[in-house]
Every structure is written in structure tokens, then in C-alpha cells.
Design a protein around this motif. Structure first.
Motif, PDB file in Angstrom:
ATOM      1  N   ALA A   1      27.696 -23.068  18.607  1.00 28.12           N
ATOM      2  CA  ALA A   1      28.188 -22.470  17.365  1.00 28.12           C
ATOM      3  C   ALA A   1      29.495 -21.739  17.654  1.00 28.12           C
ATOM      4  CB  ALA A   1      27.155 -21.497  16.804  1.00 28.12           C
ATOM      5  N   PRO A   2      30.366 -21.629  16.649  1.00 26.71           N
ATOM      6  CA  PRO A   2      31.601 -20.876  16.859  1.00 26.71           C
ATOM      7  C   PRO A   2      31.319 -19.430  17.257  1.00 26.71           C
ATOM      8  CG  PRO A   2      31.715 -22.151  14.827  1.00 26.71           C
ATOM      9  CD  PRO A   2      30.293 -22.221  15.294  1.00 26.71           C
ATOM     10  N   CYS A   3      32.193 -18.878  18.082  1.00 24.18           N
ATOM     11  CA  CYS A   3      32.060 -17.496  18.516  1.00 24.18           C
ATOM     12  C   CYS A   3      33.448 -16.981  18.861  1.00 24.18           C
ATOM     13  CB  CYS A   3      31.130 -17.387  19.728  1.00 24.18           C
ATOM     14  SG  CYS A   3      31.797 -18.169  21.223  1.00 24.18           S
ATOM     15  N   VAL A   4      33.549 -15.695  19.124  1.00 20.90           N
ATOM     16  CA  VAL A   4      34.773 -15.110  19.676  1.00 20.90           C
ATOM     17  C   VAL A   4      34.336 -14.147  20.766  1.00 20.90           C
ATOM     18  CG1 VAL A   4      36.911 -13.836  19.271  1.00 20.90           C
ATOM     19  CG2 VAL A   4      35.962 -15.286  17.444  1.00 20.90           C
ATOM     20  N   GLU A   5      34.440 -14.595  22.011  1.00 22.08           N
ATOM     21  CA  GLU A   5      34.122 -13.756  23.163  1.00 22.08           C
ATOM     22  C   GLU A   5      35.436 -13.356  23.824  1.00 22.08           C
ATOM     23  OE1 GLU A   5      31.665 -16.027  25.763  1.00 22.08           O
ATOM     24  OE2 GLU A   5      29.984 -16.164  24.350  1.00 22.08           O
ATOM     25  N   VAL A   6      35.674 -12.069  23.958  1.00 19.51           N
ATOM     26  CA  VAL A   6      36.933 -11.580  24.508  1.00 19.51           C
ATOM     27  C   VAL A   6      36.678 -10.983  25.886  1.00 19.51           C
ATOM     28  CG1 VAL A   6      38.878 -10.006  24.194  1.00 19.51           C
ATOM     29  CG2 VAL A   6      37.827 -11.113  22.204  1.00 19.51           C
ATOM     30  N   SER A   7      37.484 -11.406  26.868  1.00 15.59           N
ATOM     31  CA  SER A   7      37.367 -10.861  28.221  1.00 15.59           C
ATOM     32  C   SER A   7      38.754 -10.503  28.733  1.00 15.59           C
ATOM     33  CB  SER A   7      36.690 -11.858  29.164  1.00 15.59           C
ATOM     34  OG  SER A   7      37.442 -13.062  29.243  1.00 15.59           O
ATOM     35  N   ASP A   8      38.798  -9.482  29.571  1.00 15.76           N
ATOM     36  CA  ASP A   8      40.061  -9.056  30.157  1.00 15.76           C
ATOM     37  C   ASP A   8      40.428  -9.954  31.328  1.00 15.76           C
ATOM     38  OD1 ASP A   8      40.423  -6.889  28.427  1.00 15.76           O
ATOM     39  OD2 ASP A   8      39.200  -5.570  29.682  1.00 15.76           O
ATOM     40  N   SER A   9      41.703 -10.252  31.440  1.00 19.43           N
ATOM     41  CA  SER A   9      42.194 -10.961  32.619  1.00 19.43           C
ATOM     42  C   SER A   9      42.159 -10.019  33.817  1.00 19.43           C
ATOM     43  CB  SER A   9      43.624 -11.452  32.392  1.00 19.43           C
ATOM     44  OG  SER A   9      43.687 -12.342  31.298  1.00 19.43           O
ATOM     45  N   ARG A  10      42.150 -10.614  35.010  1.00 18.95           N
ATOM     46  CA  ARG A  10      42.208  -9.820  36.232  1.00 18.95           C
ATOM     47  C   ARG A  10      43.610  -9.920  36.818  1.00 18.95           C
ATOM     48  NH1 ARG A  10      41.754 -10.239  41.809  1.00 18.95           N
ATOM     49  NH2 ARG A  10      41.479 -12.501  41.828  1.00 18.95           N
ATOM     50  N   GLU A  11      44.169  -8.791  37.203  1.00 17.34           N
ATOM     51  CA  GLU A  11      45.463  -8.825  37.864  1.00 17.34           C
ATOM     52  C   GLU A  11      45.290  -9.321  39.296  1.00 17.34           C
ATOM     53  OE1 GLU A  11      48.024  -5.528  37.725  1.00 17.34           O
ATOM     54  OE2 GLU A  11      48.320  -5.628  35.553  1.00 17.34           O
ATOM     55  N   ALA A  12      46.135 -10.257  39.688  1.00 11.73           N
ATOM     56  CA  ALA A  12      46.097 -10.815  41.037  1.00 11.73           C
ATOM     57  C   ALA A  12      47.527 -10.973  41.532  1.00 11.73           C
ATOM     58  CB  ALA A  12      45.369 -12.161  41.044  1.00 11.73           C
TER      59      ALA A  12
ATOM     60  N   THR B   1      41.350  -8.972  18.040  1.00  9.61           N
ATOM     61  CA  THR B   1      42.769  -9.109  18.334  1.00  9.61           C
ATOM     62  C   THR B   1      42.980  -9.413  19.810  1.00  9.61           C
ATOM     63  OG1 THR B   1      43.393  -7.623  16.537  1.00  9.61           O
ATOM     64  CG2 THR B   1      45.017  -7.966  18.278  1.00  9.61           C
ATOM     65  N   LEU B   2      43.746 -10.464  20.058  1.00  6.91           N
ATOM     66  CA  LEU B   2      44.067 -10.895  21.413  1.00  6.91           C
ATOM     67  C   LEU B   2      45.536 -10.598  21.693  1.00  6.91           C
ATOM     68  CD1 LEU B   2      42.350 -14.398  21.303  1.00  6.91           C
ATOM     69  CD2 LEU B   2      41.422 -12.302  22.282  1.00  6.91           C
ATOM     70  N   ARG B   3      45.770  -9.986  22.840  1.00  8.67           N
ATOM     71  CA  ARG B   3      47.118  -9.706  23.330  1.00  8.67           C
ATOM     72  C   ARG B   3      47.235 -10.242  24.750  1.00  8.67           C
ATOM     73  NH1 ARG B   3      45.730  -5.207  20.256  1.00  8.67           N
ATOM     74  NH2 ARG B   3      47.238  -4.686  18.609  1.00  8.67           N
ATOM     75  N   PRO B   4      48.443 -10.269  25.320  1.00  8.97           N
ATOM     76  CA  PRO B   4      48.555 -10.704  26.709  1.00  8.97           C
ATOM     77  C   PRO B   4      47.624  -9.914  27.626  1.00  8.97           C
ATOM     78  CG  PRO B   4      50.727 -10.578  25.716  1.00  8.97           C
ATOM     79  CD  PRO B   4      49.764 -10.013  24.710  1.00  8.97           C
ATOM     80  N   GLY B   5      46.952 -10.633  28.511  1.00  8.09           N
ATOM     81  CA  GLY B   5      45.985  -9.996  29.396  1.00  8.09           C
ATOM     82  C   GLY B   5      44.547 -10.130  28.950  1.00  8.09           C
ATOM     83  N   ARG B   6      44.305 -10.897  27.870  1.00  2.00           N
ATOM     84  CA  ARG B   6      42.934 -11.110  27.397  1.00  2.00           C
ATOM     85  C   ARG B   6      42.731 -12.588  27.095  1.00  2.00           C
ATOM     86  NH1 ARG B   6      40.633  -6.686  23.441  1.00  2.00           N
ATOM     87  NH2 ARG B   6      39.052  -6.558  25.059  1.00  2.00           N
ATOM     88  N   LEU B   7      41.514 -13.060  27.324  1.00  2.00           N
ATOM     89  CA  LEU B   7      41.115 -14.435  27.004  1.00  2.00           C
ATOM     90  C   LEU B   7      40.163 -14.403  25.830  1.00  2.00           C
ATOM     91  CD1 LEU B   7      40.692 -17.524  27.666  1.00  2.00           C
ATOM     92  CD2 LEU B   7      38.793 -16.789  29.117  1.00  2.00           C
ATOM     93  N   GLY B   8      40.429 -15.217  24.835  1.00  2.00           N
ATOM     94  CA  GLY B   8      39.502 -15.385  23.729  1.00  2.00           C
ATOM     95  C   GLY B   8      38.780 -16.710  23.853  1.00  2.00           C
ATOM     96  N   TYR B   9      37.465 -16.667  24.114  1.00  2.00           N
ATOM     97  CA  TYR B   9      36.655 -17.885  24.177  1.00  2.00           C
ATOM     98  C   TYR B   9      36.056 -18.113  22.803  1.00  2.00           C
ATOM     99  CZ  TYR B   9      32.982 -21.201  25.265  1.00  2.00           C
ATOM    100  OH  TYR B   9      32.169 -22.309  25.263  1.00  2.00           O
ATOM    101  N   LEU B  10      36.192 -19.340  22.256  1.00  2.00           N
ATOM    102  CA  LEU B  10      35.892 -19.602  20.849  1.00  2.00           C
ATOM    103  C   LEU B  10      34.670 -20.478  20.631  1.00  2.00           C
ATOM    104  CD1 LEU B  10      39.586 -20.291  19.803  1.00  2.00           C
ATOM    105  CD2 LEU B  10      38.349 -18.112  19.720  1.00  2.00           C
ATOM    106  N   GLY B  11      34.032 -20.957  21.705  1.00  2.00           N
ATOM    107  CA  GLY B  11      32.847 -21.785  21.551  1.00  2.00           C
ATOM    108  C   GLY B  11      33.167 -23.160  20.986  1.00  2.00           C
TER     109      GLY B  11
END
Length: 320
Positions: free
Chosen positions: A22-33, A227-237
Motif C-alpha cells: 500500500a502507498p506510504c510515506v516513510e521518512v528517514s535521515d541520510s547519514r553523513e559519510a 516535507t522532504l529536504r536535502p538529507g532525507r529519504l522519502g520511501y513511498l511504498g
């Protein structure tokens, strides 16, 4: 901009959280490397999210200043089992590889390298460009049918573009298919990889059998109140035929997606394999000068492989 993937990004033995049907919006922070001498925002892989379709890695690099003789400064290093997709939004990079390629990439152009069973490459300053460098590199996991094939390299100076609805902006199709338009770049599984240049809010077409993710490079994009900005991933299912993107100021984002990749993969350093033996053999071959060929020219020395992790290396699939 290549790798490396560490056990922080992909802990041995941990499985993905799956791909919601099903559609979703999962937001996770990117990791600095750190890659070469650059800090990057690593959106993928993350704990619990190794794959979006066959996409298994995403590093947003820069902006940072470079000179004619000092850029990414990433010496020759090996890959197996993947494709590297390099896309710049500013600046220039020189790619060299063991297939014999030597190619400067500029914004609006695509470098795609297929590792097959083994390739090595370097990413360095061009010798002439001075200014700002920014871009993204993504990896695509190769399926069993092609992952042991020959190495190859493609440079696409032009890619197909399509306007978004009501003058909201445009999309450039990097890899695979988007809105009925197909990129000339090779892809071995059903995929979408597109840059969205958004001026106002837009609704973009999707395929309901694909899972998707969104990586914002500039500005901000809101999806269903998140809201997604640089440094975040939005997973949409999965399960969407279209996606509405709210934009209040110009934004640039990378849309990635594809049919869920069901083959368990094992990611470590610059390798995408299936078993611990794949990884151990590739590391030994690199250290002992086998399989990966030679990158001619350049000013950076080859990278040494890190020590293998103490934890058992196990392939990771998805939970359903």
C-alpha cells in the motif's frame, strides 16, 4: 562518489523491513559519510531499507569547491554485482576505468558503469575545471542473470526530457522508464530513475507495481503532509498510479523506483554479492591484483580494501 558501504549502513544479518504493497510515506535521515575528500549525505542503504526496486545506494555529494587538480580524489577501486549511475547538478568529474574509458561528465549528462563480475574505476579532477561540484551517485543491484557478465561503460550526453503538468517543470529520464519515456541507458530490471525539476506543485505518473523513493537535492517537496529536504529519504511504498508533489519554491529531486528486487543481496565496501564467499573472493582478488584490471593514468593511488567485519556476512532479503 563510489561507496564504500559500511556495516553502519548495512549491518550483517539484518533484513529489510519490506516493501509495503500500500502507498506510504516513510521518512528517514541520510547519514553523513566521507568519500574521497568530500562529505556526502547517504540516503541509501539505511537500517531496514537496503533496496528500492533494484536501487541499493544513493550518495548526495556537495556542493563543494574543486580545482583543476583536486576534486573528488577517489583512486582506483573495485566493484562487483552493480551498476554505478553518476549524475551531476553542478561541476565536472573525470571518470577512468579498467575497461579503458576516460570520460568527463558534466551536468545534464549520465555516466553508467556496469561492473558485471569485476571492474575498477577512479573519479578525479578534470585538469581544467575549477568551481563548485555537486551531484548524486546511485547503485543498481544486478540480477543473477547478468551480475557475472562482462564489465561495460556508457556515457549519455543527452537524455530524454518531458514536461510536467501545467508548466510545473520537467523530468529527465536517467534510467528506465518514466511517463512512457525510456532512457537509452542500460537497465537489467524494470526501473525508474528520473530527475524532477519542479517550479510549482505537480502530479507525476507512477506504476502501481513499482515501489518508489524520493531524494530531494535542492529546495523542499511535501508528500502527503511530510516535507522532504536535502538529507532525507522519502520511501513511498507501492500501489500508486500517481504522486502529488507540493512545491512552494523551485526544487530538484531524484525519483527512484522499480519492481521489488526479491533476490537477497549482501553489500559490503564496494561490492554487491549474494554470499560471504562472493565478498571474500572479491576482496582477495582486489588485494592480490586479479580480476579487476587496471585503471590507466590518474593521480590517485588505488584504494586498499578494509578488513572484513567481525560479524558473519549474510545476505539480506526482505521481510513481507
Amino acid at each position: 562518489m563510489s561507496g564504500p558501504v559500511s556495516t553502519i549502513d548495512a549491518p550483517p544479518g539484518e533484513t529489510d523491513t519490506g516493501h509495503p504493497t500500500a502507498p506510504c510515506v516513510e521518512v528517514s535521515d541520510s547519514r553523513e559519510a566521507t568519500v574521497g575528500r568530500f562529505r556526502v549525505r547517504r540516503a541509501l542503504p539505511r537500517r531496514g531499507r537496503r533496496l528500492i526496486g533494484a536501487w541499493c545506494f544513493a550518495d548526495h555529494m556537495g556542493p563543494a569547491d574543486v580545482t583543476e587538480n583536486s576534486g573528488l580524489d577517489i583512486g582506483p577501486h573495485p566493484h562487483i554485482g552493480l551498476q554505478t549511475v553518476t549524475w551531476l547538478t553542478d561541476g565536472q568529474v573525470l571518470h577512468r576505468d579498467s575497461v579503458g574509458s576516460e570520460q568527463v561528465i558534466k551536468p545534464g549528462q549520465l555516466n553508467l558503469m556496469t561492473s558485471g563480475d569485476g571492474v575498477s574505476h577512479a573519479e578525479e579532477a578534470t585538469g581544467h575545471y575549477r568551481g563548485t561540484l555537486e551531484g548524486i551517485q546511485l547503485w543498481i543491484a544486478l540480477p543473477d542473470a547478468t551480475r557475472r557478465g562482462p564489465a561495460a561503460f556508457e556515457h549519455h550526453a543527452e537524455l530524454p526530457r518531458t514536461d510536467l503538468d501545467a508548466g510545473a517543470g520537467a523530468a529527465t529520464v536517467l534510467v528506465g522508464e518514466f511517463a512512457g519515456i525510456v532512457s537509452p541507458a542500460r537497465h537489467d530490471t524494470p526501473l525508474t530513475g528520473a530527475e524532477l525539476d519542479l517550479r510549482t506543485s505537480a502530479t507525476v505518473p507512477l506504476r502501481s507495481g513499482f515501489e518508489y523513493g524520493l531524494i530531494v537535492l535542492e529546495g523542499a517537496v511535501t508528500v502527503h503532509g511530510r516535507t522532504l529536504r536535502p538529507g532525507r529519504l522519502g520511501y513511498l511504498g507501492e500501489g500508486r498510479d500517481e504522486l502529488h508533489l507540493e512545491v512552494r519554491e523551485p526544487a530538484r529531486a531524484i525519483l527512484i523506483g522499480g519492481e521489488p528486487f526479491e533476490e537477497p543481496i549482501l553489500m559490503w565496501w564496494n561490492f554487491v554479492g549474494r554470499t560471504a564467499d562472493d565478498i571474500i573472493a572479491a576482496r582477495a582478488d582486489w588485494e592480490e591484483g586479479r580480476r579487476f584490471g587496471t585503471v590507466e593514468g590518474g593521480y590517485c593511488p588505488p584504494l586498499a580494501a578494509p578488513a572484513l567485519p567481525g560479524l558473519p556476512l549474510k545476505p539480506r532479503g526482505r521481510t513481507h
